[in-house]
Design an enzyme around this catalytic site. Sequence first.
Site, PDB file in Angstrom:
ATOM      1  CE1 TYR A  14      -8.200 -12.752  18.854  1.00 56.93           C
ATOM      2  CE2 TYR A  14      -9.114 -10.696  17.990  1.00 56.93           C
ATOM      3  CZ  TYR A  14      -8.281 -11.365  18.864  1.00 56.93           C
ATOM      4  OH  TYR A  14      -7.523 -10.643  19.746  1.00 56.93           O
ATOM      5  CG  ASP A  34     -17.852 -19.830  12.053  1.00 56.69           C
ATOM      6  OD1 ASP A  34     -17.345 -19.154  12.965  1.00 56.69           O
ATOM      7  OD2 ASP A  34     -17.525 -19.689  10.856  1.00 56.69           O
ATOM      8  N   GLY A  39     -13.575 -18.263   9.761  1.00 62.90           N
ATOM      9  CA  GLY A  39     -13.281 -18.971  11.013  1.00 62.90           C
ATOM     10  C   GLY A  39     -12.554 -20.283  10.753  1.00 62.90           C
ATOM     11  CB  ILE A  55     -26.179 -15.762   9.723  1.00 64.98           C
ATOM     12  CG1 ILE A  55     -25.216 -14.804   9.033  1.00 64.98           C
ATOM     13  CG2 ILE A  55     -25.590 -16.293  11.022  1.00 64.98           C
ATOM     14  CD1 ILE A  55     -24.961 -13.516   9.801  1.00 64.98           C
ATOM     15  CG  ASN A  95     -21.604 -11.895   4.638  1.00 65.83           C
ATOM     16  OD1 ASN A  95     -21.633 -13.052   5.008  1.00 65.83           O
ATOM     17  ND2 ASN A  95     -21.190 -11.537   3.436  1.00 65.83           N
ATOM     18  CE1 TYR A 144     -17.493  -4.692  11.317  1.00 70.10           C
ATOM     19  CE2 TYR A 144     -16.405  -2.722  12.150  1.00 70.10           C
ATOM     20  CZ  TYR A 144     -16.892  -3.996  12.346  1.00 70.10           C
ATOM     21  OH  TYR A 144     -16.782  -4.576  13.591  1.00 70.10           O
ATOM     22  CG  ASN A 173      -9.075  -1.163  17.555  1.00 66.84           C
ATOM     23  OD1 ASN A 173      -9.848  -0.239  17.772  1.00 66.84           O
ATOM     24  ND2 ASN A 173      -8.529  -1.374  16.380  1.00 66.84           N
ATOM     25  CG  HIS A 192      -7.389  -6.773  12.863  1.00 65.76           C
ATOM     26  ND1 HIS A 192      -8.110  -7.928  12.746  1.00 65.76           N
ATOM     27  CD2 HIS A 192      -8.273  -5.764  12.696  1.00 65.76           C
ATOM     28  CE1 HIS A 192      -9.381  -7.618  12.546  1.00 65.76           C
ATOM     29  NE2 HIS A 192      -9.504  -6.317  12.507  1.00 65.76           N
ATOM     30  CG  LEU A 193      -1.208  -1.937  14.438  1.00 67.64           C
ATOM     31  CD1 LEU A 193      -0.469  -1.528  13.172  1.00 67.64           C
ATOM     32  CD2 LEU A 193      -1.434  -0.726  15.336  1.00 67.64           C
TER      33      LEU A 193
HETATM   34  N1  UDP Z   1      -2.859  -0.201  10.675  1.00 68.75           N
HETATM   35  C1  UDP Z   1      -1.615   0.009  10.115  1.00 68.75           C
HETATM   36  N2  UDP Z   1      -1.004  -1.043   9.501  1.00 68.75           N
HETATM   37  C2  UDP Z   1      -1.561  -2.288   9.419  1.00 68.75           C
HETATM   38  C3  UDP Z   1      -2.839  -2.489  10.003  1.00 68.75           C
HETATM   39  C4  UDP Z   1      -3.451  -1.420  10.611  1.00 68.75           C
HETATM   40  O1  UDP Z   1      -1.073   1.120  10.164  1.00 68.75           O
HETATM   41  O2  UDP Z   1      -0.943  -3.201   8.836  1.00 68.75           O
HETATM   42  C5  UDP Z   1      -3.525   0.904  11.388  1.00 68.75           C
HETATM   43  C6  UDP Z   1      -4.893   1.236  10.823  1.00 68.75           C
HETATM   44  O3  UDP Z   1      -4.780   2.160   9.773  1.00 68.75           O
HETATM   45  C7  UDP Z   1      -5.585   1.797  12.066  1.00 68.75           C
HETATM   46  C8  UDP Z   1      -4.966   1.014  13.222  1.00 68.75           C
HETATM   47  O4  UDP Z   1      -3.751   0.486  12.723  1.00 68.75           O
HETATM   48  O5  UDP Z   1      -5.246   3.144  12.228  1.00 68.75           O
HETATM   49  C9  UDP Z   1      -5.841  -0.132  13.709  1.00 68.75           C
HETATM   50  O6  UDP Z   1      -6.270  -0.877  12.576  1.00 68.75           O
HETATM   51  P1  UDP Z   1      -6.897  -2.309  12.691  1.00 68.75           P
HETATM   52  O7  UDP Z   1      -7.119  -2.805  11.286  1.00 68.75           O
HETATM   53  O8  UDP Z   1      -6.073  -3.168  13.589  1.00 68.75           O
HETATM   54  O9  UDP Z   1      -8.283  -2.076  13.428  1.00 68.75           O
HETATM   55  P2  UDP Z   1      -9.537  -1.095  13.077  1.00 68.75           P
HETATM   56  O10 UDP Z   1      -9.358   0.089  13.990  1.00 68.75           O
HETATM   57  O11 UDP Z   1      -9.487  -0.752  11.640  1.00 68.75           O
HETATM   58  O12 UDP Z   1     -10.730  -1.914  13.427  1.00 68.75           O
END
Ligand code: UDP
Length: 323
Positions: A14, A34, A39, A55, A95, A144, A173, A192-193
């Site tokens: 991404y 990669d 990816g 890697i 990784n 992580y 983010n 991701h959200l």
């Molecule tokens: N989140 C959520 N529902 C989803 C994915 C993420 O409520 O389907 C919330 C997650 O708990 C966090 C925020 O959205 O509070 C951002 O999460 P994301 O996974 O996008 O990024 P992170 O901050 O974990 O790297």
Amino acid sequence: MKSKIVLVTGGAGYIGSHMVRALSGAGYRVVVFDNLSTGHRQLVPRGVPFHKGDIRNPKALAAVFAAYKIDAVVHFAGLIAVGESVVQPLSYYDNNVAGSLRLLEAGVAAKVKCFVFSSTAAVYGPSRTPRFSENAVLAPGNPYGASKLMLERIIADTALSTGLRFMLLRYFNASGASADGSTGEWHEPETHLIPNILRAVRNDTPIKVFGDDYPTKDGTCIRDYIHVEDLCAGHLAALKALEAGSSSGVFNLGTGRGHSVLDVIRAVEAVTGKKVTVSVKPRRPGDAACLVADPTRARKVLGWKACRGLTEIVRSAWAWELS
Ligand code: UDP
């Protein structure tokens, strides 16, 4: 003058695929490495040399460093999901730490001068202040973040003994997609959200909101969403600073503004014109309540600042989702 050659690990992913475009646009020659575990080959523009490899494989790395006189490495390859890292910590350390060690060894052997590392806001511990400066307490709450923090230390120690110069970029983010629609967020499964809300809108399903009992304004987690193209501009500024002789450093790359999960849902409703149905679930392991950057240092030292806001992020992500 001959163009500099930059190796982008994770260049089919991404953020990496956006960075490949940013570097090419700035006149660099780019080589992508990669393993395609997450990816997509299609995200690497035609004409950019692509090496499929892991890697963690010293032979594969040695072959790439032997084939090109690489001036700089921008290192994205790694596992990125906070929740998954809690369940599979060994994969994350293998990784992200062991793999990056092999990459550093190969880079040092090939006398690479500059190393730009994709670190994360997840290196910070809980804080009473709403925004994190680079001097905030480092106490990752999940494997992580811990794996990235280990690498920060390893890179700094390596630089001391080899003369390698580095930039450690702690991103908040990353979100959104390229303005030309040629690349965007594509994870399988998606965690991701923003893409998850957009998919929920498309499929007319509820979005799971992980926790509504955090100590925040509306009970949902607050994050600093930064447009991926702004993020790449930050990498470019960091690389150019190194090339201009600037000392190594660590920088937050964020906007300085926080949005709750419910704010993001409202932004999606405004952009798509559709109502989002919410299903509240328990908290996701490893999530911090609030992660917002203090990006002052990057502005002062690198002359970089994020320009795009949440609406532009969601608009570009929606266009990518529909493409
Ligand atoms: N989140 C959520 N529902 C989803 C994915 C993420 O409520 O389907 C919330 C997650 O708990 C966090 C925020 O959205 O509070 C951002 O999460 P994301 O996974 O996008 O990024 P992170 O901050 O974990 O790297």
